[in-house]
Design an enzyme around this catalytic site. Sequence first.
Site, PDB file in Angstrom:
ATOM      1  N   TYR A 114     -27.865  61.947  30.528  1.00  0.00           N
ATOM      2  CA  TYR A 114     -26.714  62.246  31.367  1.00  0.00           C
ATOM      3  C   TYR A 114     -26.861  61.496  32.686  1.00  0.00           C
ATOM      4  CZ  TYR A 114     -23.321  64.783  34.135  1.00  0.00           C
ATOM      5  OH  TYR A 114     -22.263  65.098  34.946  1.00  0.00           O
ATOM      6  N   ASP A 170     -32.904  56.244  36.399  1.00  0.00           N
ATOM      7  CA  ASP A 170     -32.044  57.270  36.984  1.00  0.00           C
ATOM      8  C   ASP A 170     -32.935  58.457  37.327  1.00  0.00           C
ATOM      9  OD1 ASP A 170     -30.312  59.223  37.683  1.00  0.00           O
ATOM     10  OD2 ASP A 170     -29.095  59.151  35.872  1.00  0.00           O
ATOM     11  N   LYS A 224     -30.185  64.962  43.933  1.00  0.00           N
ATOM     12  CA  LYS A 224     -30.758  66.310  43.901  1.00  0.00           C
ATOM     13  C   LYS A 224     -31.845  66.601  44.946  1.00  0.00           C
ATOM     14  CE  LYS A 224     -28.990  66.890  39.366  1.00  0.00           C
ATOM     15  NZ  LYS A 224     -28.211  67.957  38.856  1.00  0.00           N
TER      16      LYS A 224
END
Length: 468
Positions: free
Chosen positions: A153, A256, A284
């Site tokens: 994702y 990522d 995050k």
Amino acid sequence: MTAEPTTRPAPTLARAKQLEMYHRALKTLPGGTNSNFRAWGDDTVYVDRGKGGRVWDLDGNEYIDLRMGYGPVILGHGDDRVDDFVNERMRQGVSFSLTSEDEVVAMELVKEMNPWLGKVRMTVSGTEATMHAMRVARGYTGKTKIVKFEGQYHGVHDYALVSVAPNNMAELGDEDNPVALAWGRGIPEEISKTIVPARYNNIEFLRKLFERQADEIAAIIVEPVLGNAQGILPQPGFHKAIRALTEEFGILLIFDEVKTGFRFARGGAAEYFGITPDLVTYAKAMGNGYPAAAFGGREEVMSVLPDKVSHGGTYAGNRIAAAAARKTLSILRDTDAIETIHATGRKLQAGIKEKLDAKGLAFHFTGAPCMFGIMFTDKVATEYRDWANTDHELYDAVAVGMHARGAMPEPDSREPWFVCEAHSQGDIVDRTIEIFGESLDYALEVRAHHQAMPHQDKATWGASPSTD
Ligand SMILES: Cc1ncc(COP(=O)(O)O)c(C=O)c1O
């Protein structure tokens, strides 16, 4: 006649205020929420507040929070060190579309903790970070296609929503010839065709793909651990082999690190696995929950900015995000917060293992102690397709049972538990293990009596991947 389960059933959660809010919100927000992934039907949670490792919903139910906002809250909710600094800085004004020292310091910290980086730019979300990293890769190489692993994702832009999280693995196509599966309507086929799915932990597959298409492929984007299936780990040598292959074929490697950055290690998964990518994305953990994100890379690759590739954003580097990143990253650099998080994760795993061993259940932990999942299977999962063969119904039943008993993992077995620094405080570890044990006992007993195990409504469009 089968007897009723004897284990103490889950207490019933107070839900009246949240149900009322759900029906009110449904009139205004699709699904009653601002993200498809939070839309859990009648079970949708409406939060009141959080502090440290705990969260309270509108009905006053208290939970040990194991979701931590899908990962960003690395120190704990309402961390006074970060919040006081952000509050002080925001009084100077938040949005100028000019550059502040906070932005420069924040990106200097990112570089200091990831010394291979040449240049870095801030964005507001992980989605933007991956979108810009892909564009930089295309701009630098002059090639169009991007390879991504099935099940990974990378956010909600059109180039990322390909072969992400189907419940039915058949939709991914043949194992040797997977299809670019767009997630939902509205993604032009021309765009999904520029994304080439590959299979995580399958280096032979990747070599064949590169041999066929290297002249069209700008980059491969890789979540270093497959965070959308609890954090499936790379097999020994897999990342090194990808790095070698990308160099051999002149393809850029984008890590990522939206989930792993500043969590697996100060230098993220790149440091943890000893890999130097060409481009990287962060979000995050770099802002302890404030909307801070970034993309960066080797000096030469990033040199297409600012003149040759577009990047901007009214809120890119806004004061709140920059101040939050400045403070959070200084804490992660200067204290042993990351070591504490790993140690806390190890304690949780030890306690959970004891509970599971006592039942003789086949399982393994995925991820690392700072971000881990529990898969009920005797075969170690190596790619997204393997998740389908785990006993995820049992996992989901345990997770839902934990909610009722006061701990909140994601009620979908694809999402890992996120450990924060504040989880080391008080009785959080012991209580979580206790709650896990009770929920497991109950779920197993319900199953033994052939009753339907508890589960929660999933996001309306199928799976609930690791996102927000
Ligand atoms: C690996 C990864 N990349 C990108 C994203 C997208 O980040 P955001 O939700 O901030 O847009 C996520 C979100 O979960 C993620 O886990």
